[in-house]
Design an enzyme around this catalytic site. Structure first.
Site, PDB file in Angstrom:
ATOM      1  N   MET A   1       0.840  -1.199   0.000  1.00 30.84           N
ATOM      2  CA  MET A   1       0.000   0.000   0.000  1.00 30.84           C
ATOM      3  C   MET A   1       0.870   1.241   0.000  1.00 30.84           C
ATOM      4  O   MET A   1       1.797   1.363   0.798  1.00 30.84           O
ATOM      5  CB  MET A   1      -0.915  -0.036   1.239  1.00 30.84           C
ATOM      6  CG  MET A   1      -1.738   1.212   1.425  1.00 30.84           C
ATOM      7  SD  MET A   1      -2.935   1.423   0.065  1.00 30.84           S
ATOM      8  CE  MET A   1      -3.051   3.206   0.018  1.00 30.84           C
TER       9      MET A   1
ATOM     10  N   GLU B   1       4.523   0.840  -6.069  1.00 28.73           N
ATOM     11  CA  GLU B   1       4.110   1.726  -4.961  1.00 28.73           C
ATOM     12  C   GLU B   1       4.837   3.068  -5.005  1.00 28.73           C
ATOM     13  O   GLU B   1       4.266   4.098  -4.646  1.00 28.73           O
ATOM     14  CB  GLU B   1       4.314   1.040  -3.605  1.00 28.73           C
ATOM     15  CG  GLU B   1       3.657  -0.336  -3.448  1.00 28.73           C
ATOM     16  CD  GLU B   1       2.176  -0.374  -3.799  1.00 28.73           C
ATOM     17  OE1 GLU B   1       1.526   0.684  -3.798  1.00 28.73           O
ATOM     18  OE2 GLU B   1       1.681  -1.480  -4.121  1.00 28.73           O
TER      19      GLU B   1
HETATM   20  N1  BES Z   1      -3.301   0.754  -3.725  1.00 30.57           N
HETATM   21  C1  BES Z   1      -3.005  -0.628  -3.829  1.00 30.57           C
HETATM   22  C2  BES Z   1      -3.276  -1.394  -2.570  1.00 30.57           C
HETATM   23  C3  BES Z   1      -4.715  -1.719  -2.330  1.00 30.57           C
HETATM   24  C4  BES Z   1      -5.321  -2.727  -3.019  1.00 30.57           C
HETATM   25  C5  BES Z   1      -5.440  -1.059  -1.372  1.00 30.57           C
HETATM   26  C6  BES Z   1      -6.632  -3.026  -2.778  1.00 30.57           C
HETATM   27  C7  BES Z   1      -6.758  -1.349  -1.135  1.00 30.57           C
HETATM   28  C8  BES Z   1      -7.361  -2.343  -1.832  1.00 30.57           C
HETATM   29  C9  BES Z   1      -1.526  -0.841  -4.182  1.00 30.57           C
HETATM   30  O1  BES Z   1      -0.943   0.198  -4.865  1.00 30.57           O
HETATM   31  C10 BES Z   1      -1.457  -2.035  -5.079  1.00 30.57           C
HETATM   32  O2  BES Z   1      -1.923  -1.939  -6.178  1.00 30.57           O
HETATM   33  N2  BES Z   1      -0.923  -3.158  -4.611  1.00 30.57           N
HETATM   34  C11 BES Z   1      -0.880  -4.380  -5.371  1.00 30.57           C
HETATM   35  C12 BES Z   1       0.516  -4.754  -5.730  1.00 30.57           C
HETATM   36  C13 BES Z   1       0.915  -4.244  -7.071  1.00 30.57           C
HETATM   37  C14 BES Z   1       2.346  -4.543  -7.392  1.00 30.57           C
HETATM   38  C15 BES Z   1       0.029  -4.737  -8.195  1.00 30.57           C
HETATM   39  C16 BES Z   1      -1.463  -5.457  -4.493  1.00 30.57           C
HETATM   40  O3  BES Z   1      -1.678  -5.210  -3.312  1.00 30.57           O
HETATM   41  O4  BES Z   1      -1.729  -6.534  -5.007  1.00 30.57           O
HETATM   42 ZN    ZN Z   2      -1.421   0.335  -6.862  1.00 29.70          ZN
END
Ligand code: BES
Ligand code: ZN
Length: 756
Positions: free
Chosen positions: A224, A259
């Site tokens: 996150m 991130e």
């Molecule tokens: N903003 C998201 C995290 C998130 C996901 C918060 C769902 C709330 C709900 C973060 O930037 C993200 O996309 N994380 C991915 C990893 C990324 C490398 C694709 C994840 O958590 O899978």
């Molecule tokens: Zn993301």
């Protein structure tokens, strides 16, 4: 204001320079996650101070302000207190106006036990003893820039860290569990390279004085992007030089790249509303590859993009129950639903197509215009199109609206005719549907940037067109009759291609002699499989094409091919042809298996390691005799401590011995799981447990999934492993989900883990 699971004790409002007025009532609208404060008289408009005294819960739900469990080296169970606010859970930590477009500055102070680490978005500006209790300290952090609530974060716990300063002067730290600081070094190196890369790409500096990356034991998502304090699952941040495999390194690099991109795209400029979530996530999911390609060119990461994101997005988007990239959302429960392959992978794929369409120079220029114009503010999809339109002078909005506002994507049918020295191509587009052809009145249309290459120069587009109608004829000048013609160079356009049989036939030698580029071989193969799954072409024909891949050296091409054969095996496991498809898989993978062998050869790199793991796993699973024997031998040595398996060989060996093993094998695996100190190793084991075939053992694995041994965020991958492991496992997993629905639903509260 927004408020969830919080009890307000007192609230008062003081207009600037005036006396405070106490609120007399708190009316909670629980369904809407809101509270209304009532005052004895009408409040004046203008500035003032609202003070709220409240009690919340340090919960166990991995959202809002929650506790995360860890065990000290001496075996004592302890808890850290951490936050996860996106999308709509800041309101569980404090009452607030919890919407991305309502930005504010935050002055955060934490009162914490004095021997604990306390972190927040900004740097510490004061730390003093807490007057009422000598065991506590009050830690005060610098004021944040104007920002959205979902990006606020704080962490209290026991951590070690490694630290560096990036070339552009930002203090970077990676926080790890106590005693594991070494495991933070890889991510630290990536982060220190990534920050200047983005600063340069966006031509906007990173706006905060520091950035911390921290590994959290209990964590629902992968990571996150909280501004200045990025939180990660342990497996998305920690790398142990001896015990981490190549794919973990690559994953850490991608997640860090993702991130950190949000620090600009998302944090500095934020989406106006969750409808534009894709803008955040699609963009970050695209640029993480650009960043990893810069840091690790040897990963050939863009080819991997196609099999990881592009084809995954097409698979989901071909279903009738897909949705457009831009989708209206209201209630918080609807926001969780759109963190899916459409927002992430299709979003990233259409940005990649756009980047290719306008070129890197104009794209970069447009990005800078967008980030500069909207910094500390909010923006919508149209705003990005406008900046890119200004930078490139092309009709970006008109083209892109066809990709973001309607679901699905086209199948381009193409046939060719030699007309003297030229080749005439007849193209037509129709929505591609997983179930076959489109049924309905007006078939949707897309504006499709199409590139065409020929065997004269397989790496260069001979012609680029924008297909803006259902049918189009194109003339390619000076193409000799013996040359092949291919659409979609680099597999960049978000469409599938169906060639006439003559055109397809002419492309096969290009696969065999590798003159077609790897990503084009991959795309061609993937299109064929999906056309056969949709019943548009014959599966037998596609399996015959597999023969052309005998000389294939590329990891990603094999990985995608393996995935497609896996899907076919799953289907055939319900028929009498299962044994035959296993034989076929063995035939396809044995030559490359023999070429690679079990041990790395001098000079081999990252992709060879990935390929070896893939091929041995595939052969082992299919029951290839020599692979089975060697896997058993190596597993025995590993368990007896004679020769520890290299990290890259563990998954394929574990999988092979489990699939062809018995209760004793499963018990040994569960013991290895218990002993493992690294979460990566625990996850590796959890994911292969479902390979076991005996009904009793499958049940044992499912029970294990919900036990204390498995962290709640990983339960889903154990169950998923069972569902994907075997025919019996699939049925057992589904029954297990139904039988345990209440427990699962309570654990995950309808969040995205349950949809996984
Ligand atoms: N903003 C998201 C995290 C998130 C996901 C918060 C769902 C709330 C709900 C973060 O930037 C993200 O996309 N994380 C991915 C990893 C990324 C490398 C694709 C994840 O958590 O899978
Ligand atoms: Zn993301």
């Amino acid at each position: 204001m927004n408020c969830a699971d919080i009890d307000i004790i007192t609230a008062s409002y003081a207009p600037e320079g005036d006396e405070e007025i106490h609120a007399t009532g708190f009316n909670y609208q629980n369904e809407d996650e809101k509270v209304t404060l009532s005052f004895p008289s009408t409040l004046q408009t203008g500035t003032g101070t609202l003070k709220i005294d409240f009690v919340g819960e340090l919960n166990d739900k991995m959202k809002g302000f929650y506790r995360s469990k860890y065990t000290t080296p001496s075996g004592e169970v302890r808890y850290a207190a951490v936050t996860q606010f996106e999308a709509t859970d800041a309101r569980r930590a404090f009452p607030c106006w919890d919407e991305p477009a309502i930005k504010a500055t935050f002055d955060i102070s934490l009162v914490v036990p004095k021997d604990r680490v306390a972190l927040s978005n900004m740097n510490v500006i004061d730390r003093k003893p807490y007057p009422d209790d000598e065991n506590l300290v009050e830690v005060k952090f610098a004021r944040t820039p104007v920002m959205s609530t979902y990006l606020v974060a704080f962490v209290v716990g026991e951590y070690d860290f490694v630290e560096t300063r990036s070339k552009d002067g930002v203090c970077v730290r990676v926080y790890t569990p106590v005693g594991k600081a070494e495991q933070g070094k890889f991510a630290l190196e990536v982060a220190a390279k990534t920050l200047p890369f983005y600063k340069d790409y966006f031509n906007v500096p990173y706006p905060l004085p520091k950035i911390d990356l921290i590994a959290i034991a209990d964590f629902a998502a992968g990571a996150m992007e909280n501004w200045g304090l990025v939180t990660y699952r342990e497996t998305a941040l920690l790398i142990d030089p001896k015990n981490s495999c190549s794919s973990s390194r690559q994953w850490v690099a991608l997640v860090v790249g993702h991130e950190l991109a949000h620090q600009w795209f998302g944090n500095l400029v934020t989406m106006e509303w969750w409808t534009h979530l894709w803008l955040n996530e699609g963009f970050a999911s695209w640029i993480e590859y650009l960043c990893v390609d810069h840091c690790f060119p040897e990963y050939d990461i863009w080819t991997q993009f196609v099999s990881a994101d592009y084809t995954r997005a097409q698979e989901l988007d071909a279903l009738d129950n897909s949705h457009p990239i831009e989708v209206s959302v209201g209630h918080p429960s609807e926001v969780d639903e759109i963190f899916d392959a459409i927002s992430y992978s299709k979003g990233a794929s259409v940005i990649r197509m756009l980047h290719d369409y306008i070129g890197d120079k104009d794209f970069k220029k447009g990005m800078n215009m967008y980030l500069t114009k909207f910094q500390q503010k909010n923006a919508a999809t149209e705003d990005l199109w406008e900046s890119l339109e200004n930078a490139s002078g092309r009709p970006i909005a008109a083209v892109m609206n066809t990709w973001t506002k309607q679901m699905g994507f086209p199948l381009i049918y193409v046939e060719a005719e030699q007309v003297e020295d030229d080749r005439l191509l007849r193209l037509s587009q129709k929505k591609f549907c997983a179930g076959g052809s489109y049924v309905g009145e007006d078939c949707p249309q897309w504006m499709v940037p199409i590139t065409i290459s020929t065997s004269e120069d397989p790496n260069q587009a001979k012609l680029k067109i924008l297909m803006d109608k259902p049918e189009m004829n194109v003339v390619l000048k000076n193409v000799k009759p013996d040359q092949w013609v291919k659409l979609n160079l680099g597999t960049v356009g978000f469409y599938r291609t169906q060639y006439s049989s003559a055109m397809l036939e002419s492309l096969l030698p290009g696969i065999r002699d590798l003159s077609l580029p790897p990503v084009d071989r991959l795309g061609l193969q993937n299109d064929l499989f999906s056309l056969s799954r949709a019943g548009i072409i014959s599966t037998v024909e596609v399996l015959k094409v597999m023969e052309a891949f005998v000389n294939e050296p590329n990891y990603t091409v094999w990985s995608d091919l393996s995935c497609n054969l896996g899907i076919l095996s799953t289907l055939l496991s319900h028929t009498d042809f299962y044994e035959e498809i296993q034989e076929f898989v063995k035939d396809v993978f044995s030559p490359i298996g023999e070429r690679l062998g079990w041990d790395p050869k001098p000079g081999e790199g990252h992709l060879d390691a990935l390929l070896r793991g893939l091929v041995l796993g595939k052969l082992g699973k299919a029951g290839h005799k020599a692979t089975l024997e060697e896997a058993h031998r190596r597993f025995k040595d590993h368990v007896e401590g004679k020769q520890i398996l290299s990290a890259d060989l563990r998954s394929p060996v574990y999988l092979t011995v489990l699939k062809h093993g018995d209760g004793t094998t499963l018990d040994i695996m569960l013991k290895l799981h218990k002993q493992a100190d690294m979460q990566e190793e625990k996850n590796r084991i959890e994911r292969v447990l479902g390979a076991t075939l005996l009904p009793d053992l499958i049940q044992k694995v499912l029970t294990f999934a919900l036990s204390e041994e498995v962290r709640p965020q990983d339960t889903v991958s154990v169950i998923g492993g069972v569902a994907g492991g075997s025919k019996h496992g699939r049925k057992a997993a589904w029954k297990f989900i139904k039988d345990n629905w209440e427990e699962l639903y309570n654990r995950y509260q309808g969040g995205f883990l349950i949809s996984y």
